[in-house]
Design a protein around this motif. Sequence first.
Motif, PDB file in Angstrom:
ATOM      1  N   ARG A  62       0.866  -1.191   0.000  1.00 54.89           N
ATOM      2  CA  ARG A  62       0.000   0.000   0.000  1.00 54.89           C
ATOM      3  C   ARG A  62       0.893   1.227   0.000  1.00 54.89           C
ATOM      4  NH1 ARG A  62      -4.537   0.068   4.328  1.00 54.89           N
ATOM      5  NH2 ARG A  62      -4.888   1.997   3.197  1.00 54.89           N
TER       6      ARG A  62
ATOM      7  N   ASP B  34      -0.068   4.383  -0.042  1.00 47.51           N
ATOM      8  CA  ASP B  34      -0.604   5.583   0.591  1.00 47.51           C
ATOM      9  C   ASP B  34      -0.022   5.812   1.983  1.00 47.51           C
ATOM     10  OD1 ASP B  34      -1.883   3.372   1.629  1.00 47.51           O
ATOM     11  OD2 ASP B  34      -3.846   4.305   1.742  1.00 47.51           O
TER      12      ASP B  34
ATOM     13  N   GLY C  54       3.285   8.950  -1.502  1.00 53.71           N
ATOM     14  CA  GLY C  54       1.888   8.761  -1.841  1.00 53.71           C
ATOM     15  C   GLY C  54       1.103  10.066  -1.871  1.00 53.71           C
TER      16      GLY C  54
ATOM     17  N   ARG D 253       0.901   6.134  -7.742  1.00 56.41           N
ATOM     18  CA  ARG D 253      -0.110   6.880  -7.001  1.00 56.41           C
ATOM     19  C   ARG D 253      -1.472   6.730  -7.648  1.00 56.41           C
ATOM     20  NH1 ARG D 253       1.754  11.518  -7.781  1.00 56.41           N
ATOM     21  NH2 ARG D 253       3.619  11.153  -6.593  1.00 56.41           N
TER      22      ARG D 253
ATOM     23  N   ASP E 196      -2.833   3.283  -6.915  1.00 53.44           N
ATOM     24  CA  ASP E 196      -3.351   3.234  -5.542  1.00 53.44           C
ATOM     25  C   ASP E 196      -4.734   3.858  -5.458  1.00 53.44           C
ATOM     26  OD1 ASP E 196      -1.114   1.947  -4.572  1.00 53.44           O
ATOM     27  OD2 ASP E 196      -0.123   3.785  -3.915  1.00 53.44           O
TER      28      ASP E 196
END
Length: 138
Positions: free
Chosen positions: A55, A57, A62, A97, A100
Amino acid sequence: MGAPTARVPEGAPVPLGKEGAPTPSAAASALDPGSEAALVEFLDQQVLPYLAARRGDRFRLGNSRYSEDLFRYVKLRVAEAYRSRVEEVQAWCDERRMLDLQTRLQHWLHGWLFIHAPISFLLIMLTAWHAYVTLFYY
């Protein structure tokens, strides 16, 4: 046309002099150890962990504002020959990004189905009940 160029192992073009040897200033700017060290440090500490993470973020890259500022700073720290590489790495981080964001949106849409489908089924059943009552009791 400019002077003929040769490729150094790192891939940076170096202008050649009349005898075919690199000019001293071109060789120094193309193989700048300070730029390479700054780029390697940036890649090892910021970019590779961000790209390898499950992940993204949770990392500072991020955040698009932070990422733009950081890449602007890195571009200022490296020589002109390395700026295209920094822009390529920036494109990788921008794509990560966006992926995500798409993953987050997909999770929200799948979660919305758990609400939407039962309510839609209930509304169809109520419409059928309304039609039955209207036709046979009024």
